[in-house]
Design a protein around this motif. Structure first.
Motif, short mmCIF file in Angstrom:
data_model
loop_
_atom_site.label_atom_id
_atom_site.label_comp_id
_atom_site.label_asym_id
_atom_site.label_seq_id
_atom_site.Cartn_x
_atom_site.Cartn_y
_atom_site.Cartn_z
N VAL A 157 48.05 11.93 49.37
CA VAL A 157 48.12 11.41 50.71
C VAL A 157 48.15 12.56 51.74
N ARG A 160 45.18 14.47 52.22
CA ARG A 160 44.18 13.83 52.98
C ARG A 160 44.65 13.53 54.50
N GLU A 161 45.81 12.91 54.86
CA GLU A 161 46.16 12.65 56.03
C GLU A 161 46.84 13.76 56.87
N ILE A 162 47.50 14.55 56.19
CA ILE A 162 48.21 15.52 57.13
C ILE A 162 47.43 16.77 57.10
N GLY A 164 44.02 17.11 56.06
CA GLY A 164 42.44 16.82 56.36
C GLY A 164 41.66 17.22 55.36
N LEU A 185 44.92 7.47 46.27
CA LEU A 185 44.97 7.47 47.91
C LEU A 185 45.31 5.97 48.25
N ARG A 189 48.51 4.88 49.97
CA ARG A 189 48.51 4.15 51.33
C ARG A 189 49.06 2.95 51.40
#
Length: 202
Positions: A157, A160-162, A164, A185, A189
């Protein structure tokens, strides 16, 4: 205004290869450039994975020690940044295992970190006291939910989310298949959604 053309993959690979060659030949300026280019990324990822400011600083030093020790083995099979991500993750995983073996009761203290050090993102001078308080409370809930995830899900996470990263870059950094990344993921999530929903209900 004319913008400089974006760097392509081959440009990045060439730049990485030149920088690594200079570092391994003993060029101190190149070594300093490598650290300057990546130290913020290394510290931020370590902080997101460990949740402790001092531990993240210690781990960052260990990571660069490992980077320079292993730099001669770098073969440009990925971007240098992705290769360093992998080292950060392995070091963070090893540190967590070390904690577990010693029965550390509080492995991650993101809330304590926020309380002690604040969050630079929350010091935006343009926000009023009420806005800052709400942002701090929201950030605390997100960190708490992220902290509760299993290490592998939390890592996926964060990357991917922080940070990128693409699925392929995450897969290389974790040493797993792209399908495994997507699975982690999805579970991560969903777990975050559940925990944040529960936090709002309190």
């Amino acid at each position: 205004m004319k913008h400089a053309p974006a760097l392509g993959w081959s440009d990045v690979a060439d730049r990485d290869a030149i920088l690594v060659r200079r570092c391994t030949s003993g060029d101190d300026d190149a070594c300093a450039t490598l650290v300057a280019d990546h130290q913020r990324m290394v510290f931020q990822l370590a902080l997101h994975l460990l949740g402790d400011y001092e531990d993240a600083r210690d781990l960052s030093q260990d990571v660069f020690f490992q980077v320079f020790r292993m730099l001669g083995r770098f073969r440009c099979q990925s971007a240098l940044r992705t290769w360093i991500y992998r080292i950060v993750i392995n070091q963070a995983r090893n540190r967590q295992r070390w904690w577990r073996r010693r029965h550390r009761s509080e492995q991650v203290s993101l809330d304590a970190h926020l309380e002690q050090h604040g969050d630079r993102a929350l010091t935006d001078s343009g926000a009023g006291p009420d806005g800052l308080l709400r942002r701090k409370e929201t950030a605390s809930k997100v960190w708490h939910a992220l902290d509760a995830l299993p290490f592998d899900q939390r890592t996926a996470v964060v990357l991917r989310e922080i940070d990128g990263l693409s699925y392929e870059e995450i897969a290389f950094s974790l040493g797993v298949a792209v399908g495994t990344v997507k699975s982690r993921l999805t579970r991560g999530r969903e777990a975050l959604r559940v925990r944040l929903r529960e936090a709002r209900a309190v």
